[in-house]
Structure formats: C-alpha cells, structure tokens
Design a protein around this motif. Structure first.
Motif, short mmCIF file in Angstrom:
data_model
loop_
_atom_site.label_atom_id
_atom_site.label_comp_id
_atom_site.label_asym_id
_atom_site.label_seq_id
_atom_site.Cartn_x
_atom_site.Cartn_y
_atom_site.Cartn_z
N CYS A 240 -2.23 0.19 -8.06
CA CYS A 240 -0.91 -0.25 -7.60
C CYS A 240 -1.06 -0.99 -6.26
CB CYS A 240 0.01 0.96 -7.44
SG CYS A 240 1.64 0.55 -6.79
N PRO A 241 -0.60 -2.25 -6.17
CA PRO A 241 -0.77 -3.01 -4.92
C PRO A 241 -0.21 -2.31 -3.70
CG PRO A 241 -0.03 -4.44 -6.70
CD PRO A 241 0.06 -3.03 -7.21
N ARG A 242 0.84 -1.52 -3.88
CA ARG A 242 1.46 -0.84 -2.75
C ARG A 242 0.49 0.07 -2.02
NH1 ARG A 242 6.73 3.18 -3.21
NH2 ARG A 242 6.92 3.66 -0.98
N TYR A 243 -0.49 0.63 -2.76
CA TYR A 243 -1.40 1.60 -2.17
C TYR A 243 -2.82 1.06 -2.01
CZ TYR A 243 2.41 4.80 -3.10
OH TYR A 243 3.63 5.41 -3.12
N ALA A 244 -3.04 -0.22 -2.32
CA ALA A 244 -4.39 -0.77 -2.24
C ALA A 244 -4.97 -0.65 -0.84
CB ALA A 244 -4.38 -2.23 -2.69
N ARG A 245 -4.16 -0.91 0.17
CA ARG A 245 -4.65 -0.86 1.55
C ARG A 245 -5.10 0.54 1.94
NH1 ARG A 245 -1.76 0.24 6.37
NH2 ARG A 245 -2.86 -0.47 8.23
N HIS A 246 -4.39 1.54 1.47
CA HIS A 246 -4.68 2.92 1.88
C HIS A 246 -5.76 3.56 1.03
CE1 HIS A 246 -1.18 2.62 4.47
NE2 HIS A 246 -0.56 2.09 3.43
N PHE A 247 -5.85 3.16 -0.22
CA PHE A 247 -6.85 3.77 -1.10
C PHE A 247 -8.19 3.07 -0.99
CE2 PHE A 247 -8.78 4.54 -5.36
CZ PHE A 247 -8.85 5.91 -5.27
N LEU A 248 -8.20 1.76 -1.01
CA LEU A 248 -9.46 1.01 -0.94
C LEU A 248 -9.65 0.31 0.40
CD1 LEU A 248 -9.64 -0.60 -4.50
CD2 LEU A 248 -10.81 1.43 -3.65
#
Length: 263
Positions: A240-248
């Motif tokens: 999900c793009p919304r969480y890309a910054r925090h997950f990856l």
C-alpha cells in the motif's frame, strides 16, 4: 545450521523503541521466553517441549529473530522470527506449510520471507511498539530484496470457533487472495455454534491488511495454541503506497505521512 546475523539499517525514527536482530544465544532465549509468557502463560498453549520456560520448535535455530526493546530500560517488548525461503527449501519447507497446502503461492516468482511466532508483551501492545516491529521487518525485506512476505494472523479461539468464522466471513473481496493464489488448511475449524456477536479484528491481521496483504483462504485450526490461523500473503510490489515510506523506508506515492500503527 547457523544463521548469519547482519545489522539492519533503520531510520532514526525507528530507534525508539530500539529494533535489532538477535546476536547471541541470550538474545534468542529472551525471545523464546517472551513467547512462553504470551503463548503458554497468557493464552494457555499446550506445548510439550517448553523446558526452562522457553517456547521453541525445530525452526528457531534456522531463523533470524527480530527484537524490539524499550530504549530506556532495555526490556524486550516484542519479537518475531524470520525464515528465508532458501533456508526453508533446504529444511523441506516453511512452517506455514505444516498448516496449509500452499503450492499455488510458492509457485510465484521472487524471494520469499516467512514471519512467525510474532508476540508483544501484554503491557506493550501500543502502536509505537508494533510500528517499530514492522519497521524492522520492512528493513529486512528491503535489504534482502524479498518479493513476498507471508505468515499467519492468529485469532483467539479459546471460546470456540465463532470468532474466526465471523471474521473470515467478514473479509471484503480485495482482502482475499486471487483464486489462483489460495491456500488450503490442513485442519479445518470446528463448526460454529451460531453466535451472532461482532468481533474486532486482531491487531496483526489489521496491520497485514493495511500494508496490502491478502488472506490466502479459510483458517487453519491450531488446537495446541487454541487459535485459528489466517494465512497472510504480502506481494511487496503491491505494498500500500500509504505505508511504503514507513515499511520500506522509501518515499510514499501519496502525501499521507501517517505512521504505521496498530490500535
């Protein structure tokens, strides 16, 4: 088989609470002890081999163990274990394969990583701790160039199977894996008693779904742990793009900067 341990490169925001991989026997035993407190003491799991208050199985020595510590006291707050697909192949399969027939998933191209035995201390089940755990998993996925993350989201079934049946029935279409990537449980749930209560989704299930993971099929009935396991599959390309910054730890495709947190 020894497992090489590497450092995870985490952003500054992921250091409170502190996240790292186990580097010693003592680190690993701390994780196994936390698992005992959560799965055996708290949830009443029936496990034969729990010598010395450690919950363990044959997979543990082949896995990396991800730990979340309180940055001030050093207390272990959460842990999970990570099994690489190449290692699993040498072992004869993933742990999940003992619960599900999952050939349709494993036939897909790309590297696989299995997440298992995830647990959080009873007093630490807040968003910050679980977000830190996912940040560590994301760093491991990124640095290992994995295409697939999979594991199980467990539903407490100590009061019967109604909760699991209702939660599975309530999944929406996009939350289920495609028909050609479904798994089949090796032990099905007992029939429900017909209660009509509404149940909240467990935090781990909500976290997986928010990332863009899908549920692979009907739950597996784990009698020893008194839970129903839902197989979760995240194709990293579908994160999900919304969480890309925090997950990856990479810029998201949207302007939303909300942290990954599980209520």
């Amino acid at each position: 088989m020894a497992v090489a341990v590497r450092a995870l490169r985490l952003p500054e925001t992921a250091r409170t609470p502190r996240v790292r991989l186990a580097r010693s026997k003592a680190d690993t035993e701390a994780s196994l002890r936390l698992r005992y407190r959560v799965f055996v003491d708290e949830m009443g799991a029936d496990i034969d081999d729990c010598a010395g208050g450690l919950e363990t199985d044959a997979f543990d020595r082949h896995c990396q163990h991800l730990l979340v510590h309180d940055s001030a006291s050093g207390e272990l707050l959460a842990s999970t274990r990570l099994l690489d697909g190449d290692v699993a192949q040498r072992l004869g399969g993933f742990y999940s394969e003992s619960e599900f027939e999952m050939g349709a998933v494993l036939d897909r191209p790309g590297r696989f990583l299995e997440l298992g035995r995830t647990c959080v201390a009873s007093h630490a089940r807040q968003g910050a701790v679980i977000a830190a755990l996912w940040s560590g998993v994301g760093a491991f996925v990124r640095e290992g160039n994995y295409s697939h993350l999979m594991g199980c989201a467990s539903i407490d079934a100590r009061d019967g199977s109604d909760r699991a049946h209702r939660l599975f029935a309530g999944l929406r279409g996009a939350e289920l894996s495609d028909a050609d990537a479904r798994v089949v449980p090796r032990r099905v749930l007992p029939s429900p008693r017909g209660e009509t209560c509404q149940y909240a989704r467990p935090p781990l299930l909500k976290a997986y779904l928010r990332l863009g993971a899908t549920v692979g099929g009907a739950p597996y009935w784990d009698e020893n742990f008194h839970v129903a396991d839902l197989f979760m599959h995240l194709q990293v390309a579908n994160l999900c793009p919304r969480y890309a910054r925090h997950f990856l730890h990479r810029p998201a495709a949207t302007a939303d900067r909300s942290p990954l947190a599980v209520p």
